[in-house]
Design an enzyme around this catalytic site. Structure first.
Site, PDB file in Angstrom:
ATOM      1  N   GLY A  46      89.175  85.360  72.196  1.00  0.00           N
ATOM      2  CA  GLY A  46      89.368  86.574  73.583  1.00  0.00           C
ATOM      3  C   GLY A  46      89.839  87.776  73.181  1.00  0.00           C
ATOM      4  O   GLY A  46      89.716  87.949  72.397  1.00  0.00           O
ATOM      5  N   GLN A  51      90.389  96.618  73.888  1.00  0.00           N
ATOM      6  CA  GLN A  51      90.463  96.251  72.500  1.00  0.00           C
ATOM      7  C   GLN A  51      89.717  97.321  72.191  1.00  0.00           C
ATOM      8  O   GLN A  51      89.705  96.927  70.891  1.00  0.00           O
ATOM      9  CB  GLN A  51      91.211  94.846  71.685  1.00  0.00           C
ATOM     10  CG  GLN A  51      92.165  93.756  72.568  1.00  0.00           C
ATOM     11  CD  GLN A  51      92.063  92.531  72.406  1.00  0.00           C
ATOM     12  OE1 GLN A  51      91.782  91.690  73.434  1.00  0.00           O
ATOM     13  NE2 GLN A  51      92.834  92.017  71.314  1.00  0.00           N
ATOM     14  N   CYS A  94      95.773  88.157  67.582  1.00  0.00           N
ATOM     15  CA  CYS A  94      96.068  89.346  68.181  1.00  0.00           C
ATOM     16  C   CYS A  94      94.633  90.315  67.687  1.00  0.00           C
ATOM     17  O   CYS A  94      94.612  90.160  66.481  1.00  0.00           O
ATOM     18  CB  CYS A  94      96.496  90.145  68.923  1.00  0.00           C
ATOM     19  SG  CYS A  94      96.338  91.440  70.082  1.00  0.00           S
ATOM     20  N   LEU A  95      93.719  89.700  67.712  1.00  0.00           N
ATOM     21  CA  LEU A  95      92.700  90.902  67.256  1.00  0.00           C
ATOM     22  C   LEU A  95      92.796  92.224  66.932  1.00  0.00           C
ATOM     23  O   LEU A  95      93.022  93.203  65.757  1.00  0.00           O
ATOM     24  CB  LEU A  95      91.103  90.558  67.753  1.00  0.00           C
ATOM     25  CG  LEU A  95      90.263  89.859  67.779  1.00  0.00           C
ATOM     26  CD1 LEU A  95      89.008  89.419  68.482  1.00  0.00           C
ATOM     27  CD2 LEU A  95      89.784  88.949  65.944  1.00  0.00           C
ATOM     28  N   HIS A 136      98.037  85.885  77.328  1.00  0.00           N
ATOM     29  CA  HIS A 136      97.366  87.273  76.577  1.00  0.00           C
ATOM     30  C   HIS A 136      96.582  87.598  77.364  1.00  0.00           C
ATOM     31  O   HIS A 136      97.208  89.546  76.704  1.00  0.00           O
ATOM     32  CB  HIS A 136      96.848  86.167  75.240  1.00  0.00           C
ATOM     33  CG  HIS A 136      96.682  86.992  74.278  1.00  0.00           C
ATOM     34  ND1 HIS A 136      97.888  86.767  72.990  1.00  0.00           N
ATOM     35  CD2 HIS A 136      96.443  87.995  73.891  1.00  0.00           C
ATOM     36  CE1 HIS A 136      97.643  87.779  71.735  1.00  0.00           C
ATOM     37  NE2 HIS A 136      96.500  88.990  72.229  1.00  0.00           N
ATOM     38  N   GLU A 137      95.506  88.002  76.949  1.00  0.00           N
ATOM     39  CA  GLU A 137      94.540  89.194  77.464  1.00  0.00           C
ATOM     40  C   GLU A 137      95.080  89.413  79.198  1.00  0.00           C
ATOM     41  O   GLU A 137      94.604  90.640  78.992  1.00  0.00           O
ATOM     42  CB  GLU A 137      93.068  88.264  77.806  1.00  0.00           C
ATOM     43  CG  GLU A 137      92.316  87.638  77.047  1.00  0.00           C
ATOM     44  CD  GLU A 137      92.561  87.962  75.705  1.00  0.00           C
ATOM     45  OE1 GLU A 137      92.604  88.817  75.733  1.00  0.00           O
ATOM     46  OE2 GLU A 137      92.372  87.691  74.563  1.00  0.00           O
ATOM     47  N   HIS A 140      97.586  91.966  77.714  1.00  0.00           N
ATOM     48  CA  HIS A 140      96.669  93.542  77.554  1.00  0.00           C
ATOM     49  C   HIS A 140      95.819  94.942  78.514  1.00  0.00           C
ATOM     50  O   HIS A 140      96.092  95.531  78.034  1.00  0.00           O
ATOM     51  CB  HIS A 140      95.300  92.937  76.521  1.00  0.00           C
ATOM     52  CG  HIS A 140      95.814  92.605  75.117  1.00  0.00           C
ATOM     53  ND1 HIS A 140      96.179  93.531  74.714  1.00  0.00           N
ATOM     54  CD2 HIS A 140      94.966  91.406  74.781  1.00  0.00           C
ATOM     55  CE1 HIS A 140      95.376  92.836  73.351  1.00  0.00           C
ATOM     56  NE2 HIS A 140      95.344  91.796  72.554  1.00  0.00           N
TER      57      HIS A 140
HETATM   58 ZN   LIG Z   1      95.103  90.348  72.059  1.00  0.00          ZN
END
Ligand SMILES: [Zn+2]
Length: 185
Positions: A46, A51, A94-95, A136-137, A140
């Protein structure tokens, strides 16, 4: 399509509240293409537009396993409209917080309203990995990170490591060498 740079902690842009997409035009489609290219390359399941430094309410996701065909999903202006009282815990990564994994407790099921790339509105009920990833997204795009859901002690430790790593110009290192989880968004 172009792969874009993923911003990481402690980049302040991760704390921005992203703006709603007013019109789904060519620039939004190009953004989505770049998000998928960046996400698949990372690899992650995701990615929120912020991000890659774009403060717009756009989320890309693909929950297909490695042995399954790609299943890209796009959520524009996603909004949680219902949360179950029941909670469930899942390990998240998380990226934008690379190499750190922790268990997070969230509502087990949610309903989410969103637009697709054609501007059509949908509302889905999600549980399991989809519910975890969507929450989660959506966090963000509201400037919230998964470490905000863990203990302050752990969060402060993570923030400190990333700040130090940034100063040294090296990736943050964590003593516990966990297997990379696929639950990365
Ligand atoms: Zn993340």
């Amino acid at each position: 399509m172009a792969k874009r740079e993923i911003i990481i902690l402690p980049d302040k842009r991760l704390r921005l509240k992203s703006a709603s997409v007013e019109k789904i035009d060519k620039s939004v489609r190009a953004l989505v293409d770049d998000m998928f290219e960046t996400m698949y390359e990372a690899p992650g399941i995701g990615l929120a537009a912020i991000q890659i430094g774009v403060p717009q309410r756009v989320v890309a996701m693909d929950l297909a396993r490695k042995d399954e065909p790609k299943a890209p999903q796009v959520f524009i202006n996603p909004e949680v409209t219902w949360r179950s009282d029941e909670k469930s815990a899942a390990e998240e990564g998380c990226l934008s917080i690379p190499d750190y994994y922790e268990e997070v407790e969230r509502p087990a099921a949610i309903k989410v309203k969103f637009l697709d790339l054609d501007g059509k509105q949908h509302e889905i009920e999600a549980s399991g990995l989809l519910a975890t990833c969507l929450q989660h997204e959506i966090d963000h795009i509201n400037g919230v990170l998964f470490i905000d859901h863990i203990s302050k002690l752990k969060r402060d430790m993570v923030l400190k490591k990333f700040k130090k790593a940034q100063k040294r110009g090296e990736p943050a290192k964590f003593a516990e060498d966990k297997e990379p989880s696929h639950h990365i968004g």
